[in-house]
Scaffold this motif. Structure first.
Motif, PDB file in Angstrom:
ATOM      1  N   SER A 220      -2.496   4.847  -0.829  1.00 24.94           N
ATOM      2  CA  SER A 220      -3.489   5.340   0.383  1.00 24.94           C
ATOM      3  C   SER A 220      -2.659   5.389   2.159  1.00 24.94           C
ATOM      4  CB  SER A 220      -4.831   4.820   0.787  1.00 24.94           C
ATOM      5  OG  SER A 220      -4.107   3.256   0.997  1.00 24.94           O
ATOM      6  N   GLY A 221      -1.385   4.221   1.467  1.00 28.36           N
ATOM      7  CA  GLY A 221      -0.872   4.195   3.262  1.00 28.36           C
ATOM      8  C   GLY A 221      -1.629   3.749   4.014  1.00 28.36           C
ATOM      9  N   GLU A 222      -2.353   2.550   3.310  1.00 29.22           N
ATOM     10  CA  GLU A 222      -3.798   1.831   4.909  1.00 29.22           C
ATOM     11  C   GLU A 222      -3.143   0.968   5.279  1.00 29.22           C
ATOM     12  OE1 GLU A 222      -7.878   1.670   6.480  1.00 29.22           O
ATOM     13  OE2 GLU A 222      -7.104   3.087   4.918  1.00 29.22           O
ATOM     14  N   PRO A 223      -2.306   0.226   4.928  1.00 30.49           N
ATOM     15  CA  PRO A 223      -1.500  -1.060   5.816  1.00 30.49           C
ATOM     16  C   PRO A 223      -0.861  -0.091   7.165  1.00 30.49           C
ATOM     17  CG  PRO A 223      -1.474  -1.886   3.754  1.00 30.49           C
ATOM     18  CD  PRO A 223      -2.043  -0.059   3.457  1.00 30.49           C
ATOM     19  N   VAL A 224      -0.423   0.918   6.896  1.00 28.04           N
ATOM     20  CA  VAL A 224       0.610   1.589   7.912  1.00 28.04           C
ATOM     21  C   VAL A 224      -0.644   2.172   8.579  1.00 28.04           C
ATOM     22  CG1 VAL A 224       2.088   3.849   8.529  1.00 28.04           C
ATOM     23  CG2 VAL A 224       2.469   2.351   6.131  1.00 28.04           C
ATOM     24  N   ARG A 225      -1.613   3.271   8.408  1.00 31.16           N
ATOM     25  CA  ARG A 225      -2.379   3.766   8.908  1.00 31.16           C
ATOM     26  C   ARG A 225      -3.437   2.837   9.651  1.00 31.16           C
ATOM     27  NH1 ARG A 225      -4.198   8.213   6.954  1.00 31.16           N
ATOM     28  NH2 ARG A 225      -4.070   7.588   4.961  1.00 31.16           N
ATOM     29  N   ARG A 226      -3.595   1.082   8.845  1.00 31.64           N
ATOM     30  CA  ARG A 226      -4.322   0.553  10.552  1.00 31.64           C
ATOM     31  C   ARG A 226      -3.228  -0.077  12.012  1.00 31.64           C
ATOM     32  NH1 ARG A 226      -7.434  -3.116   5.739  1.00 31.64           N
ATOM     33  NH2 ARG A 226      -8.765  -1.954   5.217  1.00 31.64           N
ATOM     34  N   MET A 227      -2.135   0.230  11.690  1.00 31.31           N
ATOM     35  CA  MET A 227      -1.302  -0.448  12.606  1.00 31.31           C
ATOM     36  C   MET A 227      -0.799   0.596  13.174  1.00 31.31           C
ATOM     37  SD  MET A 227       1.895  -1.945  10.289  1.00 31.31           S
ATOM     38  CE  MET A 227       1.663  -3.370   8.964  1.00 31.31           C
ATOM     39  N   ILE A 228      -0.666   2.046  13.189  1.00 25.97           N
ATOM     40  CA  ILE A 228      -0.581   3.355  13.369  1.00 25.97           C
ATOM     41  C   ILE A 228      -2.417   3.231  14.353  1.00 25.97           C
ATOM     42  CG2 ILE A 228      -1.219   5.601  13.626  1.00 25.97           C
ATOM     43  CD1 ILE A 228       1.002   6.126  11.225  1.00 25.97           C
ATOM     44  N   GLU A 229      -3.488   3.202  13.860  1.00 22.87           N
ATOM     45  CA  GLU A 229      -4.862   2.907  14.649  1.00 22.87           C
ATOM     46  C   GLU A 229      -4.607   1.842  15.707  1.00 22.87           C
ATOM     47  OE1 GLU A 229      -7.316   2.293  11.934  1.00 22.87           O
ATOM     48  OE2 GLU A 229      -7.778   4.838  11.248  1.00 22.87           O
ATOM     49  N   ALA A 230      -3.966   0.880  15.724  1.00 22.14           N
ATOM     50  CA  ALA A 230      -4.244  -0.297  16.762  1.00 22.14           C
ATOM     51  C   ALA A 230      -3.063   0.002  17.704  1.00 22.14           C
ATOM     52  CB  ALA A 230      -3.557  -1.429  15.793  1.00 22.14           C
ATOM     53  N   ILE A 231      -1.865   0.944  17.609  1.00 16.25           N
ATOM     54  CA  ILE A 231      -1.324   1.394  18.131  1.00 16.25           C
ATOM     55  C   ILE A 231      -2.055   2.537  19.625  1.00 16.25           C
ATOM     56  CG2 ILE A 231       0.789   2.869  19.381  1.00 16.25           C
ATOM     57  CD1 ILE A 231       2.306   1.329  16.315  1.00 16.25           C
ATOM     58  N   THR A 232      -2.315   3.433  18.477  1.00 17.60           N
ATOM     59  CA  THR A 232      -3.486   4.550  19.341  1.00 17.60           C
ATOM     60  C   THR A 232      -4.606   3.855  20.362  1.00 17.60           C
ATOM     61  OG1 THR A 232      -3.241   5.700  17.608  1.00 17.60           O
ATOM     62  CG2 THR A 232      -4.614   7.409  18.816  1.00 17.60           C
ATOM     63  N   GLU A 233      -5.124   2.600  20.092  1.00 19.90           N
ATOM     64  CA  GLU A 233      -6.144   2.191  20.058  1.00 19.90           C
ATOM     65  C   GLU A 233      -5.606   1.693  21.854  1.00 19.90           C
ATOM     66  OE1 GLU A 233      -9.017   0.587  17.384  1.00 19.90           O
ATOM     67  OE2 GLU A 233      -9.195   2.220  16.912  1.00 19.90           O
ATOM     68  N   GLY A 234      -4.318   1.065  21.524  1.00 21.64           N
ATOM     69  CA  GLY A 234      -3.812   0.613  22.775  1.00 21.64           C
ATOM     70  C   GLY A 234      -4.039  -1.145  22.528  1.00 21.64           C
ATOM     71  N   GLN A 235      -3.976  -1.457  21.234  1.00 18.51           N
ATOM     72  CA  GLN A 235      -4.160  -2.943  20.905  1.00 18.51           C
ATOM     73  C   GLN A 235      -3.024  -3.739  20.390  1.00 18.51           C
ATOM     74  OE1 GLN A 235      -7.637  -4.731  21.278  1.00 18.51           O
ATOM     75  NE2 GLN A 235      -7.961  -2.574  22.378  1.00 18.51           N
ATOM     76  N   LEU A 236      -2.253  -4.062  21.308  1.00 23.08           N
ATOM     77  CA  LEU A 236      -0.679  -4.559  21.039  1.00 23.08           C
ATOM     78  C   LEU A 236      -1.357  -5.467  20.253  1.00 23.08           C
ATOM     79  CD1 LEU A 236       2.182  -4.406  20.900  1.00 23.08           C
ATOM     80  CD2 LEU A 236       1.997  -5.206  23.017  1.00 23.08           C
ATOM     81  N   PRO A 237      -2.434  -7.254  20.294  1.00 22.18           N
ATOM     82  CA  PRO A 237      -2.078  -7.906  19.966  1.00 22.18           C
ATOM     83  C   PRO A 237      -2.446  -7.546  18.375  1.00 22.18           C
ATOM     84  CG  PRO A 237      -3.283  -8.101  21.883  1.00 22.18           C
ATOM     85  CD  PRO A 237      -3.169  -6.712  21.569  1.00 22.18           C
ATOM     86  N   GLU A 238      -3.906  -6.411  18.279  1.00 21.67           N
ATOM     87  CA  GLU A 238      -4.570  -5.976  16.756  1.00 21.67           C
ATOM     88  C   GLU A 238      -2.489  -5.575  16.144  1.00 21.67           C
ATOM     89  OE1 GLU A 238      -6.181  -5.441  13.168  1.00 21.67           O
ATOM     90  OE2 GLU A 238      -6.398  -7.051  15.522  1.00 21.67           O
ATOM     91  N   LEU A 239      -1.622  -5.139  16.127  1.00 22.28           N
ATOM     92  CA  LEU A 239      -0.984  -4.540  16.372  1.00 22.28           C
ATOM     93  C   LEU A 239       0.445  -5.721  15.613  1.00 22.28           C
ATOM     94  CD1 LEU A 239       0.969  -2.545  14.869  1.00 22.28           C
ATOM     95  CD2 LEU A 239       1.916  -2.318  17.192  1.00 22.28           C
ATOM     96  N   LEU A 240       0.431  -6.512  16.767  1.00 21.48           N
ATOM     97  CA  LEU A 240       1.056  -8.141  15.630  1.00 21.48           C
ATOM     98  C   LEU A 240       0.432  -8.637  14.755  1.00 21.48           C
ATOM     99  CD1 LEU A 240       2.071  -8.934  20.376  1.00 21.48           C
ATOM    100  CD2 LEU A 240       2.924  -8.012  18.044  1.00 21.48           C
TER     101      LEU A 240
END
Length: 201
Positions: A158-178
């Motif tokens: 599903s590519g879920e881990p990458v999808r969630r990282m991209i979502e964090a970036i799109t939402e401007g959530q840098l701490p969540e991305l880290l």
């Protein structure tokens, strides 16, 4: 593969051997015979030998004293060390050389989650516009080549881990991305041995 006559035989040899390595042509631990490679790319042994020496300096090829050149055979601990280095590079790109969330969003806008984490990681590093960081990360990715190919083959369909990282970036959530990067690092480090088995070690 046959390389046409070149005014730069060293450059041609370097490009050919690098391409072989990136394409997964070599098996970890495989001996690289200079004369065989030279015949295959249509060059004399000298530029091929020089290219192998250069790539050995980068860590992409291994030189064993008195035995010649080999494609590196990483251990699980070496893979984890390289994973940790890659994580440090990502952290640097996101925190030490920030160019703003807008730049990061643009960098990942065309990433397909199914392409795997490496495409995302490359985009994050490249958006830093820090040449030294980009070069260092590129070399680590090359050293991890067989492992990254195995990692992608064993990744969630599903590519879920990458999808969630991209979502964090799109939402401007840098701490969540880290946080997601750290979590992914722990997971991939725990799977280092399966990756090595899948890569042909």
């Amino acid at each position: 593969m046959h390389t046409a006559e070149s005014r730069d035989p060293y450059g041609a040899a370097l490009g050919a051997v690098r391409q072989f390595a990136e394409a997964g042509r070599f098996i970890p631990g495989e001996a690289l015979v200079v004369t065989d490679l030279a015949a295959e790319v249509g060059l004399s042994p000298t530029p091929v030998r020089e290219a192998l020496a250069c790539l050995a300096g980068e860590g992409l090829i291994e030189r064993r004293r008195g035995r010649g050149y080999f494609y590196p055979q990483l251990t699980a601990s070496e893979v984890i060390d390289l994973f940790e280095l890659q994580l440090a590079f990502l952290h640097a790109a996101l925190t030490l050389h920030p160019r703003g969330v807008g730049s990061l969003r643009k960098a990942v806008s065309s990433i397909d989650p199914l392409d795997g984490t490496q495409a995302l990681f490359d985009a994050i590093i490249d958006q830093s516009a820090n040449r030294a960081l980009m070069t260092a990360h590129h070399r680590v990715a090359h050293r991890l080549g067989p492992v990254l190919r195995a990692e992608r083959a064993l990744a969630e369909p599903s590519g879920e881990p990458v999808r969630r990282m991209i979502e964090a970036i799109t939402e401007g959530q840098l701490p969540e991305l880290l946080h997601r990067l750290q979590t992914y690092h722990y997971k991939r480090s725990a799977q280092a041995t399966p990756y090595l088995k899948q890569s042909g070690r």
